[in-house]
Scaffold this motif. Sequence first.
Motif, PDB file in Angstrom:
ATOM      1  N   LYS A  18      -9.173  -2.035 -11.092  1.00 15.72           N
ATOM      2  CA  LYS A  18     -10.295  -2.405 -10.478  1.00 15.72           C
ATOM      3  C   LYS A  18     -11.075  -1.171  -9.945  1.00 15.72           C
ATOM      4  O   LYS A  18     -12.137  -1.045 -10.154  1.00 15.72           O
ATOM      5  N   THR A  73      -7.031   3.951  -5.220  1.00 16.10           N
ATOM      6  CA  THR A  73      -6.688   3.137  -6.587  1.00 16.10           C
ATOM      7  C   THR A  73      -6.194   1.521  -6.162  1.00 16.10           C
ATOM      8  O   THR A  73      -5.427   1.369  -5.309  1.00 16.10           O
ATOM      9  N   ILE A  74      -6.972   0.611  -6.910  1.00 23.74           N
ATOM     10  CA  ILE A  74      -6.585  -0.715  -6.924  1.00 23.74           C
ATOM     11  C   ILE A  74      -6.465  -0.992  -8.538  1.00 23.74           C
ATOM     12  O   ILE A  74      -7.449  -0.770  -9.245  1.00 23.74           O
ATOM     13  N   ASP A  84      -5.562  -3.825   1.759  1.00 24.95           N
ATOM     14  CA  ASP A  84      -4.824  -2.971   1.796  1.00 24.95           C
ATOM     15  C   ASP A  84      -5.155  -1.492   1.539  1.00 24.95           C
ATOM     16  O   ASP A  84      -4.722  -0.519   1.851  1.00 24.95           O
ATOM     17  N   LEU A  85      -6.166  -1.462   0.647  1.00 23.91           N
ATOM     18  CA  LEU A  85      -6.994  -0.152   0.519  1.00 23.91           C
ATOM     19  C   LEU A  85      -7.431   0.420   1.850  1.00 23.91           C
ATOM     20  O   LEU A  85      -7.482   1.676   2.166  1.00 23.91           O
ATOM     21  N   ALA A 104      -3.166   0.440  -3.741  1.00 18.24           N
ATOM     22  CA  ALA A 104      -3.128  -0.888  -3.081  1.00 18.24           C
ATOM     23  C   ALA A 104      -3.602  -1.890  -4.146  1.00 18.24           C
ATOM     24  O   ALA A 104      -4.227  -1.677  -5.183  1.00 18.24           O
ATOM     25  N   SER A 105      -3.120  -3.122  -3.672  1.00 14.17           N
ATOM     26  CA  SER A 105      -3.280  -4.433  -4.586  1.00 14.17           C
ATOM     27  C   SER A 105      -4.856  -5.063  -4.316  1.00 14.17           C
ATOM     28  O   SER A 105      -5.227  -5.852  -5.118  1.00 14.17           O
ATOM     29  N   ASN A 106      -5.291  -4.859  -3.084  1.00 13.27           N
ATOM     30  CA  ASN A 106      -6.638  -5.244  -2.763  1.00 13.27           C
ATOM     31  C   ASN A 106      -7.291  -4.451  -1.915  1.00 13.27           C
ATOM     32  O   ASN A 106      -6.866  -3.429  -1.370  1.00 13.27           O
ATOM     33  N   TYR A 107      -8.488  -4.918  -1.590  1.00  7.32           N
ATOM     34  CA  TYR A 107      -9.322  -4.196  -0.732  1.00  7.32           C
ATOM     35  C   TYR A 107      -8.971  -4.121   0.943  1.00  7.32           C
ATOM     36  O   TYR A 107      -9.085  -2.929   1.343  1.00  7.32           O
ATOM     37  N   THR A 134       0.972  -1.325   0.175  1.00  8.21           N
ATOM     38  CA  THR A 134       0.034  -0.069   0.041  1.00  8.21           C
ATOM     39  C   THR A 134       0.806   1.059   0.068  1.00  8.21           C
ATOM     40  O   THR A 134       1.747   1.159   0.543  1.00  8.21           O
TER      41      THR A 134
END
Length: 605
Positions: A194, A190-191, A36-37, A31-34, A4
């Motif tokens: 997605k 941002t992911i 981490d978001l 981040a790469s996923n929710y 993140t």
Amino acid sequence: MLKTVIASLLLVTSAPVAVSAAPEQVPHVVASNYRDLGDGIGFGQAKAHLCELAGMFTGYAADPQFRDLEKRQVVERIVAQPPPVGPTQQVRDLVAGYVRGYNRYAATHPRCNRPITEAELYRFNHAAFNEGIFRAHAGVWPSLPKQVKERGSNSIAVGSRGTSGGRGVLLGNPHVPWNGEISFWHSRLTIPGKVDVDGVTLLGMPFVFNGYNRGVAWSATVSTAVSYSVAKLKLVDKHTYLVDGRPERMIDRGTHWDTRYGPVTTLLRTNPHLTGHEMTPLPWTDEVAYAITDGAADRLAAVNAAAGFLEARTTADLKASLDRHGGTVRTNIIAADRRGRTLYAGIQVVPDVADDCVVDQEFLSRTSVAIVDGTRSACKPGLLPVDKMPWIESDTYATNSNSSHAFVRADKPLTGFPRAFGDEKIMNLRTEFGLKEIPRHLGRYDADTMRKLVLENRNTAAEKYLDSMPCTRPECEILRKWDRRNEIGSVGALLFDRWFATGGTPEAFDKAVAELGPKIRQPLGEVQYVVRNGRKIPLHGGPGASGVYNLINMDWERQEVSDGSSFIFAVEYTDKACPTAYTLMAPARPDLYSAKKWQKGALCR
């Protein structure tokens, strides 16, 4: 897995009011996923507002309602269930991440290091959308709430037939507190592949109710709908009531008495215009008591629906998320998309009350709150199905300024819905301004039109009523020369707003002149201002009671904005990949707001 990242898009300085004021700093969470978001949101909110958040979480943890929820494990039982009652996996990840990120930052700041748990964050979000329990007081909780000032919002969505470019345009103008609970944190989220959203989250919530991406822009407005009802109980004795002819004993929760209909209450805040001043006593006797049923109390509908907005690409996607999860709570969603479609959705948690169960039609008509027959188990309300709720999708326009669904369009009113959604005959002055002004620009709407419209600072009440209001004192000359706007340089705005709010009579005028003294001859910005870094920053805007679209409610004792225009954004979709977007984050940068110096949207800088 990507780490993140929280980065500032632009540096920030504490510049005075000037056209050359430096841009707003907008954190960018990548981040790469929710999970981490959520981590980035929690960390970012803590970095900007740690002590406010720590105080908020500590205060809620000590509240009787919170202690009761914790003792009975109410929220834990909801969270253990699958959606639409319990959280979606997306919400679980956002909440878990938020707690991790918040605690990670808090741990490095001992003065305000008040760590939180996932259960506490769920309880906070659950209580935030428990509209009914929040409005019921004496008899449930031991003390009355602080006075709640008017809150609301404006939003305008224009579709392909009303814009200059043939695609969607949105104005979002939410009115929330500038500080503390229910205030905003602005960021880009941002992911890759997605999610890519520029918008605001409320403190303590990792969900975007106001924002935009490359496909669709949406904004929330406070609605007139209610999520709760009241049951009239027939008492056998002080703590026993009858249902279907059989006695049932109230349950002593320690903080309150509970029934099958919900907690008992003797006082209810029922003002349909959201000012929070009307406390309605419920007439208890030795034979009659009242309990409140909150339709949002056993589910997480609003957070599930809002989390789904992050991946939306069209207005249809937004509506699908609302439909899937049962809507929001006392919140309309207005949106416009790249296709040129607009959406008004009054899809929210509303009680389903049978007509023959209502025992006080006058109370329902006045407050939108149904009092049902508590002696019949069949009268306990369920939830109204979403297909019976007001919504409209079109290629023209939709708007809301906190009047009911009936005033979404001047040419196509939505009517015939249950009274729980609000009054279909009475609109407020901001709504009246919008319904007259919006059609004048149809066919020409773009982001610049929206920017001008929202900050024109026209005083609707003055335009409509001033010429016919009785005024014979010498000071009336001030109002005759006034430009009937609430601009920084307007002389007379403060006098009129005070006079109009207190009745508009000759006696009210005398009182306003006496209270304001020499301020009646000063430009608005000399008396309506905030202080930042030792500098006075003058503010335009005015009260909703006067129909000023750019709403500003002042706390005059603290010389601070209690609530009003906050994250203002105008988004125009074009043939380019990125929309043309402008934002003003008034609480964070009142200097930019004062100068009407809009910033380019963070999404495509």
